[in-house]
Design a protein around this motif. Sequence first.
Motif, PDB file in Angstrom:
ATOM      1  N   ARG A  25       4.129   4.775  -0.755  1.00  0.00           N
ATOM      2  CA  ARG A  25       4.151   5.092   0.672  1.00  0.00           C
ATOM      3  C   ARG A  25       3.800   3.855   1.501  1.00  0.00           C
ATOM      4  NH1 ARG A  25       3.755   8.248   4.959  1.00  0.00           N
ATOM      5  NH2 ARG A  25       1.916   8.257   6.268  1.00  0.00           N
ATOM      6  N   VAL A  26       2.728   3.163   1.136  1.00  0.00           N
ATOM      7  CA  VAL A  26       2.303   1.974   1.878  1.00  0.00           C
ATOM      8  C   VAL A  26       3.382   0.889   1.806  1.00  0.00           C
ATOM      9  CG1 VAL A  26       0.623   0.087   1.950  1.00  0.00           C
ATOM     10  CG2 VAL A  26      -0.163   2.441   1.691  1.00  0.00           C
ATOM     11  N   MET A  27       3.927   0.663   0.622  1.00  0.00           N
ATOM     12  CA  MET A  27       4.983  -0.346   0.472  1.00  0.00           C
ATOM     13  C   MET A  27       6.204   0.017   1.306  1.00  0.00           C
ATOM     14  SD  MET A  27       4.227  -2.960  -1.540  1.00  0.00           S
ATOM     15  CE  MET A  27       5.836  -3.560  -2.022  1.00  0.00           C
ATOM     16  N   GLU A  32       9.832  -1.413   4.373  1.00  0.00           N
ATOM     17  CA  GLU A  32      11.102  -0.813   4.776  1.00  0.00           C
ATOM     18  C   GLU A  32      11.084  -0.340   6.220  1.00  0.00           C
ATOM     19  OE1 GLU A  32      11.740   2.170   1.789  1.00  0.00           O
ATOM     20  OE2 GLU A  32      12.329   0.686   0.286  1.00  0.00           O
ATOM     21  N   GLU A  33       9.956   0.198   6.661  1.00  0.00           N
ATOM     22  CA  GLU A  33       9.852   0.685   8.039  1.00  0.00           C
ATOM     23  C   GLU A  33       9.279  -0.364   8.982  1.00  0.00           C
ATOM     24  OE1 GLU A  33      11.102   3.653   8.788  1.00  0.00           O
ATOM     25  OE2 GLU A  33      11.567   4.005   6.671  1.00  0.00           O
ATOM     26  N   ASN A  34       8.819  -1.484   8.403  1.00  0.00           N
ATOM     27  CA  ASN A  34       8.259  -2.607   9.181  1.00  0.00           C
ATOM     28  C   ASN A  34       7.071  -2.211  10.056  1.00  0.00           C
ATOM     29  OD1 ASN A  34      10.070  -4.612   8.204  1.00  0.00           O
ATOM     30  ND2 ASN A  34      11.648  -3.736   9.531  1.00  0.00           N
ATOM     31  N   LEU A  35       6.268  -1.271   9.557  1.00  0.00           N
ATOM     32  CA  LEU A  35       5.053  -0.910  10.285  1.00  0.00           C
ATOM     33  C   LEU A  35       3.964  -1.931   9.969  1.00  0.00           C
ATOM     34  CD1 LEU A  35       4.803   2.973   9.835  1.00  0.00           C
ATOM     35  CD2 LEU A  35       5.802   1.692  11.730  1.00  0.00           C
ATOM     36  N   SER A  36       3.096  -2.167  10.922  1.00  0.00           N
ATOM     37  CA  SER A  36       1.970  -3.075  10.699  1.00  0.00           C
ATOM     38  C   SER A  36       0.890  -2.347   9.901  1.00  0.00           C
ATOM     39  CB  SER A  36       1.394  -3.539  12.037  1.00  0.00           C
ATOM     40  OG  SER A  36       0.758  -2.457  12.684  1.00  0.00           O
ATOM     41  N   LEU A  37      -0.054  -3.126   9.387  1.00  0.00           N
ATOM     42  CA  LEU A  37      -1.167  -2.515   8.660  1.00  0.00           C
ATOM     43  C   LEU A  37      -1.927  -1.557   9.569  1.00  0.00           C
ATOM     44  CD1 LEU A  37      -2.561  -5.594   6.694  1.00  0.00           C
ATOM     45  CD2 LEU A  37      -0.971  -3.844   5.892  1.00  0.00           C
ATOM     46  N   GLY A  38      -2.109  -1.947  10.815  1.00  0.00           N
ATOM     47  CA  GLY A  38      -2.811  -1.095  11.769  1.00  0.00           C
ATOM     48  C   GLY A  38      -2.075   0.207  12.034  1.00  0.00           C
ATOM     49  N   ASP A  44      -2.247   7.168   8.636  1.00  0.00           N
ATOM     50  CA  ASP A  44      -2.903   7.781   7.479  1.00  0.00           C
ATOM     51  C   ASP A  44      -4.375   8.094   7.724  1.00  0.00           C
ATOM     52  OD1 ASP A  44      -0.513   7.629   6.190  1.00  0.00           O
ATOM     53  OD2 ASP A  44      -1.081   6.011   4.840  1.00  0.00           O
ATOM     54  N   ASN A  45      -4.874   7.739   8.915  1.00  0.00           N
ATOM     55  CA  ASN A  45      -6.263   7.978   9.280  1.00  0.00           C
ATOM     56  C   ASN A  45      -7.230   7.305   8.300  1.00  0.00           C
ATOM     57  OD1 ASN A  45      -8.164   8.958  11.089  1.00  0.00           O
ATOM     58  ND2 ASN A  45      -8.476  10.838   9.898  1.00  0.00           N
ATOM     59  N   VAL A  46      -6.918   6.035   7.988  1.00  0.00           N
ATOM     60  CA  VAL A  46      -7.779   5.216   7.135  1.00  0.00           C
ATOM     61  C   VAL A  46      -7.964   3.874   7.832  1.00  0.00           C
ATOM     62  CG1 VAL A  46      -7.054   6.321   4.981  1.00  0.00           C
ATOM     63  CG2 VAL A  46      -5.829   4.307   5.793  1.00  0.00           C
ATOM     64  N   SER A  47      -8.801   3.028   7.271  1.00  0.00           N
ATOM     65  CA  SER A  47      -9.023   1.716   7.881  1.00  0.00           C
ATOM     66  C   SER A  47      -7.856   0.775   7.565  1.00  0.00           C
ATOM     67  CB  SER A  47     -10.322   1.103   7.353  1.00  0.00           C
ATOM     68  OG  SER A  47     -10.172   0.725   5.998  1.00  0.00           O
ATOM     69  N   ARG A  48      -7.725  -0.224   8.404  1.00  0.00           N
ATOM     70  CA  ARG A  48      -6.704  -1.255   8.182  1.00  0.00           C
ATOM     71  C   ARG A  48      -6.981  -1.957   6.851  1.00  0.00           C
ATOM     72  NH1 ARG A  48      -5.969  -6.463   8.499  1.00  0.00           N
ATOM     73  NH2 ARG A  48      -4.047  -7.352   9.318  1.00  0.00           N
ATOM     74  N   GLN A  49      -8.256  -2.170   6.559  1.00  0.00           N
ATOM     75  CA  GLN A  49      -8.652  -2.811   5.302  1.00  0.00           C
ATOM     76  C   GLN A  49      -8.209  -1.984   4.087  1.00  0.00           C
ATOM     77  OE1 GLN A  49      -9.812  -5.798   4.944  1.00  0.00           O
ATOM     78  NE2 GLN A  49     -10.121  -5.723   2.741  1.00  0.00           N
ATOM     79  N   ALA A  50      -8.329  -0.658   4.186  1.00  0.00           N
ATOM     80  CA  ALA A  50      -7.906   0.211   3.079  1.00  0.00           C
ATOM     81  C   ALA A  50      -6.402   0.079   2.845  1.00  0.00           C
ATOM     82  CB  ALA A  50      -8.263   1.661   3.373  1.00  0.00           C
ATOM     83  N   VAL A  51      -5.637  -0.017   3.915  1.00  0.00           N
ATOM     84  CA  VAL A  51      -4.190  -0.191   3.797  1.00  0.00           C
ATOM     85  C   VAL A  51      -3.895  -1.546   3.163  1.00  0.00           C
ATOM     86  CG1 VAL A  51      -2.017  -0.402   5.067  1.00  0.00           C
ATOM     87  CG2 VAL A  51      -3.688   1.337   5.731  1.00  0.00           C
ATOM     88  N   HIS A  52      -4.601  -2.575   3.625  1.00  0.00           N
ATOM     89  CA  HIS A  52      -4.406  -3.929   3.096  1.00  0.00           C
ATOM     90  C   HIS A  52      -4.685  -3.963   1.592  1.00  0.00           C
ATOM     91  CE1 HIS A  52      -4.386  -8.309   3.004  1.00  0.00           C
ATOM     92  NE2 HIS A  52      -5.526  -8.251   2.345  1.00  0.00           N
ATOM     93  N   SER A  54      -4.601  -1.445  -0.555  1.00  0.00           N
ATOM     94  CA  SER A  54      -3.571  -0.667  -1.239  1.00  0.00           C
ATOM     95  C   SER A  54      -2.273  -1.470  -1.353  1.00  0.00           C
ATOM     96  CB  SER A  54      -3.316   0.643  -0.488  1.00  0.00           C
ATOM     97  OG  SER A  54      -2.354   1.410  -1.165  1.00  0.00           O
ATOM     98  N   LEU A  55      -1.914  -2.157  -0.290  1.00  0.00           N
ATOM     99  CA  LEU A  55      -0.701  -2.980  -0.289  1.00  0.00           C
ATOM    100  C   LEU A  55      -0.820  -4.107  -1.302  1.00  0.00           C
ATOM    101  CD1 LEU A  55       2.051  -3.446   1.089  1.00  0.00           C
ATOM    102  CD2 LEU A  55       0.855  -4.901   2.727  1.00  0.00           C
ATOM    103  N   LYS A  56      -1.956  -4.782  -1.338  1.00  0.00           N
ATOM    104  CA  LYS A  56      -2.154  -5.892  -2.280  1.00  0.00           C
ATOM    105  C   LYS A  56      -2.151  -5.409  -3.730  1.00  0.00           C
ATOM    106  CE  LYS A  56      -1.924  -9.001   0.636  1.00  0.00           C
ATOM    107  NZ  LYS A  56      -0.654  -9.721   0.668  1.00  0.00           N
ATOM    108  N   LYS A  57      -2.758  -4.250  -3.984  1.00  0.00           N
ATOM    109  CA  LYS A  57      -2.740  -3.691  -5.335  1.00  0.00           C
ATOM    110  C   LYS A  57      -1.319  -3.339  -5.759  1.00  0.00           C
ATOM    111  CE  LYS A  57      -7.373  -1.690  -5.716  1.00  0.00           C
ATOM    112  NZ  LYS A  57      -8.126  -0.433  -5.842  1.00  0.00           N
ATOM    113  N   ALA A  58      -0.554  -2.780  -4.832  1.00  0.00           N
ATOM    114  CA  ALA A  58       0.835  -2.433  -5.135  1.00  0.00           C
ATOM    115  C   ALA A  58       1.642  -3.690  -5.430  1.00  0.00           C
ATOM    116  CB  ALA A  58       1.449  -1.662  -3.967  1.00  0.00           C
ATOM    117  N   GLU A  59       1.482  -4.723  -4.606  1.00  0.00           N
ATOM    118  CA  GLU A  59       2.215  -5.970  -4.815  1.00  0.00           C
ATOM    119  C   GLU A  59       1.822  -6.621  -6.139  1.00  0.00           C
ATOM    120  OE1 GLU A  59       1.418  -8.088  -1.195  1.00  0.00           O
ATOM    121  OE2 GLU A  59       3.028  -7.060  -0.119  1.00  0.00           O
TER     122      GLU A  59
END
Length: 116
Positions: A25-27, A32-38, A44-52, A54-59
């Motif tokens: 979902r984050v990826m 694909e949707e070009n949404l920012s981390l914010g 998703d009602n989470v922190s920007r850091q949590a998204v970051h 998750s994105l880094k773990k996925a990558e």
Amino acid sequence: MLDKVTEASLLFDFYGNLLTEKQRRVMSLYHEENLSLGEIAEEDNVSRQAVHISLKKAEKALNEYEDKLSLVKRWQDNLKLIENIASEIRSIDTSELKEEDRVTMMRILDEIGRID
């Protein structure tokens, strides 16, 4: 070499189904949707850091899959090979060929052009 965003998107195309649902979902939202981390964090009602994170773990996971399986590298190598074959075919002097052989060559080039 590809830039990091393009490379991550390509890896996601090949290995995305191997990620967790959250990582997919984050990826997808980021690449694909070009949404920012914010924007993803807000959605998703989470922190920007949590998204970051998750994105880094996925990558990282995608890069590990590529290191082990090399599907993207093989795909890129095959595309180069196909381009070289098409170029070689185009360089053949067809003036001495029979019409049916010229038609066959054009059909082959057309089929090569549809390979992705």
